[in-house]
Design a protein around this motif. Structure first.
Motif, PDB file in Angstrom:
ATOM      1  N   HIS A 209       0.851  -1.185   0.000  1.00 57.29           N
ATOM      2  CA  HIS A 209       0.000   0.000   0.000  1.00 57.29           C
ATOM      3  C   HIS A 209       0.888   1.237   0.000  1.00 57.29           C
ATOM      4  CE1 HIS A 209      -2.894   3.010   1.482  1.00 57.29           C
ATOM      5  NE2 HIS A 209      -3.818   2.219   0.986  1.00 57.29           N
ATOM      6  N   SER A 210       0.753   2.072  -1.022  1.00 55.95           N
ATOM      7  CA  SER A 210       1.679   3.192  -1.203  1.00 55.95           C
ATOM      8  C   SER A 210       1.662   4.163  -0.034  1.00 55.95           C
ATOM      9  CB  SER A 210       1.361   3.935  -2.505  1.00 55.95           C
ATOM     10  OG  SER A 210       0.003   4.333  -2.564  1.00 55.95           O
ATOM     11  N   ILE A 211       0.517   4.352   0.618  1.00 60.68           N
ATOM     12  CA  ILE A 211       0.451   5.327   1.712  1.00 60.68           C
ATOM     13  C   ILE A 211       1.049   4.746   2.989  1.00 60.68           C
ATOM     14  CG2 ILE A 211      -1.008   7.024   2.857  1.00 60.68           C
ATOM     15  CD1 ILE A 211      -1.020   6.993  -0.284  1.00 60.68           C
ATOM     16  N   VAL A 212       0.756   3.500   3.281  1.00 60.25           N
ATOM     17  CA  VAL A 212       1.400   2.848   4.428  1.00 60.25           C
ATOM     18  C   VAL A 212       2.912   2.899   4.262  1.00 60.25           C
ATOM     19  CG1 VAL A 212       1.727   0.663   5.631  1.00 60.25           C
ATOM     20  CG2 VAL A 212      -0.573   1.373   4.946  1.00 60.25           C
ATOM     21  N   ASN A 213       3.380   2.658   3.026  1.00 59.02           N
ATOM     22  CA  ASN A 213       4.820   2.661   2.775  1.00 59.02           C
ATOM     23  C   ASN A 213       5.438   4.046   2.912  1.00 59.02           C
ATOM     24  OD1 ASN A 213       4.515  -0.036   2.326  1.00 59.02           O
ATOM     25  ND2 ASN A 213       4.781   0.065   0.110  1.00 59.02           N
ATOM     26  N   MET A 214       4.641   5.106   2.724  1.00 55.16           N
ATOM     27  CA  MET A 214       5.143   6.467   2.941  1.00 55.16           C
ATOM     28  C   MET A 214       5.521   6.683   4.404  1.00 55.16           C
ATOM     29  SD  MET A 214       2.513   8.799   0.720  1.00 55.16           S
ATOM     30  CE  MET A 214       2.381   8.640  -1.060  1.00 55.16           C
ATOM     31  N   PHE A 215       4.975   5.835   5.286  1.00 57.25           N
ATOM     32  CA  PHE A 215       5.359   5.873   6.691  1.00 57.25           C
ATOM     33  C   PHE A 215       6.473   4.880   7.005  1.00 57.25           C
ATOM     34  CE2 PHE A 215       4.771   3.354  10.586  1.00 57.25           C
ATOM     35  CZ  PHE A 215       5.271   4.268  11.509  1.00 57.25           C
ATOM     36  N   LEU A 216       6.298   3.630   6.545  1.00 56.53           N
ATOM     37  CA  LEU A 216       7.226   2.579   6.942  1.00 56.53           C
ATOM     38  C   LEU A 216       8.654   2.833   6.459  1.00 56.53           C
ATOM     39  CD1 LEU A 216       5.079  -0.633   6.319  1.00 56.53           C
ATOM     40  CD2 LEU A 216       5.738   0.334   8.534  1.00 56.53           C
ATOM     41  N   PHE A 217       8.810   3.307   5.241  1.00 56.77           N
ATOM     42  CA  PHE A 217      10.154   3.410   4.683  1.00 56.77           C
ATOM     43  C   PHE A 217      10.919   4.642   5.167  1.00 56.77           C
ATOM     44  CE2 PHE A 217       7.913   0.361   2.205  1.00 56.77           C
ATOM     45  CZ  PHE A 217       8.859  -0.620   1.981  1.00 56.77           C
ATOM     46  N   PRO A 218      10.303   5.826   5.229  1.00 54.64           N
ATOM     47  CA  PRO A 218      11.008   6.923   5.899  1.00 54.64           C
ATOM     48  C   PRO A 218      11.343   6.593   7.358  1.00 54.64           C
ATOM     49  CG  PRO A 218       9.268   7.820   4.539  1.00 54.64           C
ATOM     50  CD  PRO A 218       9.103   6.326   4.522  1.00 54.64           C
ATOM     51  N   SER A 219      10.424   5.908   8.046  1.00 55.00           N
ATOM     52  CA  SER A 219      10.724   5.484   9.422  1.00 55.00           C
ATOM     53  C   SER A 219      11.934   4.566   9.442  1.00 55.00           C
ATOM     54  CB  SER A 219       9.522   4.747  10.032  1.00 55.00           C
ATOM     55  OG  SER A 219       8.456   5.621  10.270  1.00 55.00           O
ATOM     56  N   PHE A 227      18.957   0.448   3.636  1.00 51.06           N
ATOM     57  CA  PHE A 227      18.537   0.683   2.265  1.00 51.06           C
ATOM     58  C   PHE A 227      18.585   2.191   2.039  1.00 51.06           C
ATOM     59  CE2 PHE A 227      14.812   0.857   4.931  1.00 51.06           C
ATOM     60  CZ  PHE A 227      14.025   1.877   4.420  1.00 51.06           C
ATOM     61  N   THR A 228      18.480   2.613   0.784  1.00 57.81           N
ATOM     62  CA  THR A 228      18.625   4.029   0.451  1.00 57.81           C
ATOM     63  C   THR A 228      17.291   4.622  -0.003  1.00 57.81           C
ATOM     64  OG1 THR A 228      19.120   3.641  -1.884  1.00 57.81           O
ATOM     65  CG2 THR A 228      20.975   3.545  -0.317  1.00 57.81           C
ATOM     66  N   ILE A 229      17.287   5.946  -0.153  1.00 58.01           N
ATOM     67  CA  ILE A 229      16.085   6.612  -0.666  1.00 58.01           C
ATOM     68  C   ILE A 229      15.765   6.122  -2.072  1.00 58.01           C
ATOM     69  CG2 ILE A 229      15.125   8.838  -1.374  1.00 58.01           C
ATOM     70  CD1 ILE A 229      16.670  10.126   0.916  1.00 58.01           C
ATOM     71  N   MET A 230      16.803   5.933  -2.907  1.00 59.04           N
ATOM     72  CA  MET A 230      16.567   5.436  -4.260  1.00 59.04           C
ATOM     73  C   MET A 230      16.031   4.007  -4.238  1.00 59.04           C
ATOM     74  SD  MET A 230      16.955   7.888  -6.263  1.00 59.04           S
ATOM     75  CE  MET A 230      16.786   6.963  -7.789  1.00 59.04           C
ATOM     76  N   ASP A 231      16.512   3.184  -3.294  1.00 62.99           N
ATOM     77  CA  ASP A 231      15.944   1.841  -3.133  1.00 62.99           C
ATOM     78  C   ASP A 231      14.442   1.943  -2.860  1.00 62.99           C
ATOM     79  OD1 ASP A 231      18.349   0.461  -3.471  1.00 62.99           O
ATOM     80  OD2 ASP A 231      18.841   0.576  -1.343  1.00 62.99           O
ATOM     81  N   TYR A 232      14.098   2.854  -1.969  1.00 60.27           N
ATOM     82  CA  TYR A 232      12.692   3.043  -1.594  1.00 60.27           C
ATOM     83  C   TYR A 232      11.857   3.472  -2.793  1.00 60.27           C
ATOM     84  CZ  TYR A 232       8.735   5.899   0.022  1.00 60.27           C
ATOM     85  OH  TYR A 232       7.505   6.486   0.171  1.00 60.27           O
ATOM     86  N   LEU A 233      12.340   4.443  -3.557  1.00 61.75           N
ATOM     87  CA  LEU A 233      11.560   4.959  -4.681  1.00 61.75           C
ATOM     88  C   LEU A 233      11.443   3.948  -5.815  1.00 61.75           C
ATOM     89  CD1 LEU A 233      12.885   8.643  -4.849  1.00 61.75           C
ATOM     90  CD2 LEU A 233      10.682   7.855  -3.948  1.00 61.75           C
ATOM     91  N   ILE A 234      12.575   3.347  -6.203  1.00 58.56           N
ATOM     92  CA  ILE A 234      12.587   2.468  -7.381  1.00 58.56           C
ATOM     93  C   ILE A 234      12.052   1.081  -7.054  1.00 58.56           C
ATOM     94  CG2 ILE A 234      14.079   1.323  -9.070  1.00 58.56           C
ATOM     95  CD1 ILE A 234      15.886   3.812  -8.935  1.00 58.56           C
ATOM     96  N   TRP A 235      12.409   0.572  -5.875  1.00 56.74           N
ATOM     97  CA  TRP A 235      12.044  -0.793  -5.533  1.00 56.74           C
ATOM     98  C   TRP A 235      10.879  -0.874  -4.556  1.00 56.74           C
ATOM     99  CZ3 TRP A 235      13.209  -4.795  -8.351  1.00 56.74           C
ATOM    100  CH2 TRP A 235      14.304  -4.712  -9.206  1.00 56.74           C
ATOM    101  N   ASN A 236      10.118   0.219  -4.459  1.00 52.94           N
ATOM    102  CA  ASN A 236       8.874   0.124  -3.712  1.00 52.94           C
ATOM    103  C   ASN A 236       7.861   1.187  -4.121  1.00 52.94           C
ATOM    104  OD1 ASN A 236       6.896   0.457  -1.357  1.00 52.94           O
ATOM    105  ND2 ASN A 236       7.819  -1.535  -1.009  1.00 52.94           N
ATOM    106  N   GLU A 237       8.105   2.451  -3.799  1.00 51.58           N
ATOM    107  CA  GLU A 237       7.035   3.444  -3.896  1.00 51.58           C
ATOM    108  C   GLU A 237       6.484   3.609  -5.306  1.00 51.58           C
ATOM    109  OE1 GLU A 237       4.170   5.695  -2.362  1.00 51.58           O
ATOM    110  OE2 GLU A 237       5.741   4.754  -1.151  1.00 51.58           O
ATOM    111  N   ILE A 238       7.342   3.779  -6.304  1.00 47.69           N
ATOM    112  CA  ILE A 238       6.846   4.033  -7.666  1.00 47.69           C
ATOM    113  C   ILE A 238       6.090   2.822  -8.225  1.00 47.69           C
ATOM    114  CG2 ILE A 238       7.530   4.533 -10.044  1.00 47.69           C
ATOM    115  CD1 ILE A 238       9.795   6.272  -8.887  1.00 47.69           C
ATOM    116  N   PRO A 239       6.663   1.609  -8.178  1.00 45.71           N
ATOM    117  CA  PRO A 239       5.879   0.457  -8.663  1.00 45.71           C
ATOM    118  C   PRO A 239       4.615   0.204  -7.846  1.00 45.71           C
ATOM    119  CG  PRO A 239       8.204  -0.099  -8.466  1.00 45.71           C
ATOM    120  CD  PRO A 239       8.025   1.217  -7.798  1.00 45.71           C
ATOM    121  N   THR A 240       4.670   0.496  -6.543  1.00 46.24           N
ATOM    122  CA  THR A 240       3.491   0.291  -5.708  1.00 46.24           C
ATOM    123  C   THR A 240       2.380   1.246  -6.093  1.00 46.24           C
ATOM    124  OG1 THR A 240       4.789  -0.546  -3.842  1.00 46.24           O
ATOM    125  CG2 THR A 240       2.606   0.321  -3.344  1.00 46.24           C
TER     126      THR A 240
END
Length: 297
Positions: A209-219, A227-240
């Protein structure tokens, strides 16, 4: 009766979508920020339950409390707007253009992220005593979630990306059913039950869930996740986000619209169920600029 039949449900969904797309920038951002914040608190609560009790099932059962609360307060999530906005556009509601829908998505995304990120910072302060100590047990668990759901997918390459996208689709199939399904009931207990069932399912099954992940990954980043910010964006947030869009629209919104909405029949003054003329019902359709009571997240 407290139950709304599907043929009567679809016009209500479209009205709600039109109302939200036409909201002012200020109201859209405020509602989205509060929606993201409340969902983030619920995610933190569920992780805390999992860690302290060792029962993922219990965490999944209790997580929907945040979704139910933000819905009842009229706040917004991007995952819900992925269904509501396009249906209002397909129905050719006045003022609902493709550009207006995209504008709404952009504002809701920003608001959701701001709310979720604010809670991520506050939780990081709580579990580290203001960054004075290492993360406690809950903080460590959140950091590991971020690792597994970024670099964990990256290890599988294209197969990992496909898995991530499909999990995003399945997630918003469930979540959007909760969003539109809540309009089937007219009382608070009925709305809560309809929202609780599919949201519990998505959370326990580990869908994305993209919104749940907006909390989990910055946390996770704040708490030492590897992991890195780019890991978060490319390997989670954008595809999600893309998976959430496709799943919500393809598996929830469009099937309801085409099988129960019957937009041509309604425009011609026919009832959805029988196809007979009903001009009084057509005239009673709410204007899209009016605020709906209990509109969806």
């Amino acid at each position: 009766m407290s139950y709304v039949k599907p043929a009567e449900l679809v016009p209500t969904i479209i009205d709600a979508g039109a109302n939200k797309v036409l909201l002012s920038t200020r109201d859209t951002l405020i509602r989205a920020a509060m929606g993201g914040a409340i969902l983030a608190i619920a995610a933190a609560f569920a992780v805390t339950v999992n860690v302290t009790t060792g029962s993922p099932v219990l965490g999944a059962v209790l997580f929907p409390v945040g979704f139910i609360l933000l819905y009842l307060l009229g706040y917004d999530l991007l995952t819900g707007m992925f269904v509501l906005g396009p249906l209002a556009w397909l129905d050719k509601r006045p003022g609902i253009t493709g550009r207006a829908v995209l504008r709404n998505w952009g504002l809701v995304f920003v608001g959701n992220f701001l709310g979720a990120f604010a809670v991520a910072v506050m939780l990081a302060i709580v579990v580290t005593y203001g960054f004075d100590t290492p993360p406690d047990e809950v903080g460590q668990a959140i950091g590991h979630i971020g690792e597994g759901r970024t670099v964990g997918y990256a290890e599988h390459g294209a197969s990992g990306m496909l898995t991530l996208f499909v999990r995003g689709m399945l997630c918003n199939w469930m979540v959007s059913m909760g969003v539109v399904g809540a309009m089937i009931a007219k009382d608070v207990p009925g709305k809560a039950i309809v929202m609780w069932m599919p949201v519990m399912l998505f959370f326990f099954m580990g869908f994305e869930h993209s919104i749940v992940n907006m909390f989990l990954f910055p946390s996770g980043l704040l708490l030492g996740g590897q992991f890195t910010i780019m890991d978060y964006l490319i390997w989670n947030e954008i595809p999600t986000v893309l998976g959430n869009l496709v799943g919500g629209l393809l598996l929830t919104g469009l099937p309801l619209y085409f099988t129960h909405g019957r937009p041509k029949a309604r425009r011609d003054g026919a009832t959805p169920e029988t196809g007979t003329s009903s001009s009084s019902e057509a005239q009673a359709t709410p204007e899209p600029t009016k605020e709906l009571v209990g509109e969806p997240a």
